[in-house]
Design an enzyme around this catalytic site. Structure first.
Site, PDB file in Angstrom:
ATOM      1  CB  CYS A   2      -4.909   1.897  16.032  1.00 38.58           C
ATOM      2  SG  CYS A   2      -3.443   0.903  16.318  1.00 38.58           S
ATOM      3  NE  ARG A  27      -7.707   5.530  12.345  1.00 41.30           N
ATOM      4  CZ  ARG A  27      -7.294   6.763  12.119  1.00 41.30           C
ATOM      5  NH1 ARG A  27      -7.825   7.458  11.139  1.00 41.30           N
ATOM      6  NH2 ARG A  27      -6.358   7.300  12.849  1.00 41.30           N
ATOM      7  CD1 TRP A  74      -1.061  -1.063  10.096  1.00 41.09           C
ATOM      8  CD2 TRP A  74       0.436  -0.043  11.415  1.00 41.09           C
ATOM      9  NE1 TRP A  74       0.112  -0.953   9.397  1.00 41.09           N
ATOM     10  CE2 TRP A  74       1.053  -0.337  10.175  1.00 41.09           C
ATOM     11  CE3 TRP A  74       1.197   0.592  12.392  1.00 41.09           C
ATOM     12  CZ2 TRP A  74       2.374  -0.007   9.902  1.00 41.09           C
ATOM     13  CZ3 TRP A  74       2.514   0.914  12.125  1.00 41.09           C
ATOM     14  CH2 TRP A  74       3.076   0.614  10.885  1.00 41.09           C
ATOM     15  CG  ASN A 100      -4.801   6.028  16.508  1.00 31.84           C
ATOM     16  OD1 ASN A 100      -5.283   7.004  15.953  1.00 31.84           O
ATOM     17  ND2 ASN A 100      -3.709   5.460  16.071  1.00 31.84           N
ATOM     18  N   GLY A 101      -2.083   5.437  18.711  1.00 31.56           N
ATOM     19  CA  GLY A 101      -0.938   6.331  18.906  1.00 31.56           C
ATOM     20  C   GLY A 101       0.216   5.564  19.514  1.00 31.56           C
ATOM     21  CE  LYS A 492      -2.025   3.716  -5.400  1.00 27.53           C
ATOM     22  NZ  LYS A 492      -1.714   5.027  -5.029  1.00 27.53           N
ATOM     23  CG  HIS A 511      22.304   7.559 -15.811  1.00 25.42           C
ATOM     24  ND1 HIS A 511      23.575   7.825 -16.257  1.00 25.42           N
ATOM     25  CD2 HIS A 511      21.480   8.408 -16.468  1.00 25.42           C
ATOM     26  CE1 HIS A 511      23.524   8.819 -17.127  1.00 25.42           C
ATOM     27  NE2 HIS A 511      22.258   9.184 -17.275  1.00 25.42           N
TER      28      HIS A 511
END
Ligand code: G6P
Length: 615
Positions: A2, A27, A74, A100-101, A492, A511
């Protein structure tokens, strides 16, 4: 995650806030919203989607006002929709907050407020916080500044917040704990900016104050900000000078920040080594190392903590520190380290690697290591970030703002700093020969030119990526120094193209992953000439024998791999410990071009955020 931004001053707030949100969109970009205060009214606009969607949504409406707050989200609590978007308001619509948090005890607080008759519109923890502030303010008949402090004393969790009050157009209250918050100081206290990082205001002012954990600030026009901590002690204002140009924050003619940042690497490596390696390349000095030599030389072991791409850089660092300094190194995911009851004490040196310097898990790992007595060294990009401030010392990578969500230039900067770190210590410990030491320093100095050379293959890599857009799965292989690179190449690709990709140490392929190989599952092999080149050649034969398609990165003049692989990309020769810094460029470009050809949002891939400030 955020991004939050607030403005108060003489300018029209709306354009400043929208531009600020665009800068912070890395963000999070699930929803966006804005609150504007004007003539004792508060206009709030919020919508699902990106900042551009918010602009469309607002078009034609009243955007007047010289003060406001804005948010790009977010999602943590509650799905991404307009109701859960910030700003959130108190029930009487007098207060609006951006956050934000995560408020961890929000359910308890919500229940207590519901008992007092409070109702809630959204599923968010943030609405609980603003209602709590409102409850305290109303019941104690106190100022907003006092109410915020009282409320935050009841909160468990992380926050960077800004709050405004209808009818109170000269004041914004902000606070932080564990989530970053910077205040841009206008001339003569005539305007102020508040934001998750400095990018929204770098073009207006070069004076910044970074709020510390549990500090609350009252910003009033015409006054110096008043900062108090939750114990009610007033803190001094420490104004720092910002050194960031506008061109660093814009795409500069490139279609995406990611491509710009990939192409910046000759310059960013130069910036990273500038002033640290002497002109004849016979000595390297990092002040963070030199000032704490005793601690670093007596370390029983190094523990590198990091997340994502920074963790991959850490793996290369491990290889280097062990090879050259002969000290054992552990590389830990910060998120695991903090909860695995780690055996760590004052004989250990913990190295925290983080581009943003704000990753919640890495910060928590740093705090845990410090509480156990370890000496903590930070390798960060963002100057003044929380991790940089919480470590005992460290080295900035100085690659400039990285805005594309997929990390590129920060990775090469981190590996460059880790190389210089290993060289400084190896020299002092006398665990490296003079010849090898100087060869590596010369190699470091040659990196910008080598990267420039590799960047010229851009079109070839673009054509190659067009061949592989069909793939649903990809395997990346590498050994030794190139194994972390295989992980990074795969990361990426999956981050920005959404093609499933796995990175593996080449020999481990036998493997398990070898069972997946057929004509539809291509393999990208990093097969540059190094001490285990022959083994890598055998691994390629094993893939070819099973009908797999192979793209190989080889060193110029290679004969064996070139005759076996379906496609080759030739890399200039460089010492094997430095090879990842050069070889990552084609991997970055390959992922970039595949993503572009698949029509993905390269700079803002779905569900990801650049700065992960939640656990
Ligand atoms: C996120 C980003 C990655 C980054 C990781 C660690 O996942 O998308 O690019 O590598 O966080 O971030 P840090 O800022 O600590 O390096």
């Amino acid at each position: 995650m955020c991004g939050i931004v607030a403005y108060i001053g003489k300018r029209e707030a709306y354009p400043v806030l929208i531009k600020g949100l665009h800068r912070l969109e890395y963000r999070g970009y699930d929803s966006a919203g804005i609150a504007l205060l004007h003539k004792k009214e508060m206009n709030i606009y919020k919508t699902k989607g990106k900042v551009a969607d918010l602009e469309k949504f607002v078009a034609g409406n009243d955007t007047q006002g010289h003060m406001g707050i804005a948010h790009t989200r977010w999602a943590t609590h509650g799905v991404p929709n307009a109701i859960n978007a910030h700003p959130h308001c108190s029930g009487n619509n007098n207060l609006a907050i951006i956050h934000n948090g995560i408020i961890e005890n929000y359910l308890l607080l919500k229940k207590a407020l519901q008992k007092q008759g409070y109702t809630f519109k959204s599923d968010t923890d943030t609405e609980v916080l603003v209602q709590l502030i409102d409850y305290i303010k109303t019941n104690n008949n106190c100022s907003l500044f006092d109410a915020v402090q009282t409320a935050l004393r009841k909160v468990v969790g992380a926050y960077a917040i800004a709050i405004v009050e209808k009818g109170n157009e000269g004041e914004i209250i902000a606070a932080r704990k564990s989530s970053p918050l910077a205040i841009g100081m206008g001339k003569d206290n005539e305007e102020f900016f508040i934001a998750s990082d400095v990018t929204p205001f770098a073009e207006y002012t070069n004076k910044v104050v970074y709020l510390k954990d549990e500090e609350v600030v009252r910003i009033r026009l015409g006054e110096s900000p008043k900062i108090v901590n939750l114990d009610k002690t007033e803190s001094e204002i420490n104004v720092e000078h910002l050194n960031m140009s506008l061109s660093q924050l814009e795409k500069g003619g490139y279609p995406h920040f990611m491509l710009k940042e990939i192409n910046e690497q000759p310059q960013t490596i130069l910036d990273c080594i500038r002033g640290r390696i002497n002109r004849p390349a016979t000595d390297v000095k990092l002040s963070g190392v030199m000032d704490h030599m005793d601690k670093l030389l007596s370390a029983r072991r190094f523990i590198i903590v990091a997340c994502g791409t920074s963790w991959h850089a850490g793996l290369i660092g491990k290889h280097m520190i062990e090879e050259f300094c002969r000290v054992p190194v552990q590389v830990e995911y910060a998120s695991e380290f903090r909860y695995c009851c780690p055996v760590v004490d004052e004989q250990d040196v913990v190295i925290a690697v983080s581009q943003s310097g704000e990753t919640a898990d890495t910060l928590a790992a740093v705090q845990l290591a410090k509480s156990k007595g370890a000496f903590v060294y930070g390798i960060c990009n963002v100057v003044g970030s929380s991790i940089a401030r919480n470590t005992d010392t460290g080295t900035y990578i100085h690659v400039g703002p990285e805005i594309g969500v997929a990390s590129t230039k920060a990775f090469t900067g981190q590996v460059t700093v880790l190389t210089m770190f290993a060289m400084c210590i190896a020299k002092m410990k006398r665990t490296i020969s003079k010849e090898r030491y100087e060869k590596i320093l010369k190699g470091l100095k040659s990196l910008p030119d080598l990267i420039k050379e590799v960047l010229q293959y851009g079109n070839k890599i673009k054509d190659l990526s067009a061949v592989f857009t069909y793939a649903h799965n990809f395997l990346y292989l590498g050994r030794g120094y190139n194994y972390p690179l295989a992980l990074e190449g795969a990361l990426k690709l999956k981050e920005i193209s959404y093609i499933h990709a796995e990175g593996y140490p080449s020999a481990e392929m036998k493997h398990g992953p070898i069972a997946l190989i057929d004509h539809e599952m291509p393999t990208f092999v990093i097969a540059t000439s190094d001490s285990i080149y022959e083994k890598t050649v055998s691994n390629i034969q094993e893939i070819k024998a099973r009908g797999g398609k192979v793209i190989a990165l080889v060193t110029k003049g290679d004969k064996f791999v070139s005759s076996m692989a379906d496609y080759i990309l030739e890399m200039p020769y460089v010492d094997e410990c430095l090879a990842p810094i050069v070889s990552c460029i084609p991997l970055q470009l390959f992922a970039y071009y595949i993503a572009v050809q698949k029509g993905r949002n390269v700079d803002q891939p779905r569900n990801l955020a650049k700065s992960v400030t939640v656990e």
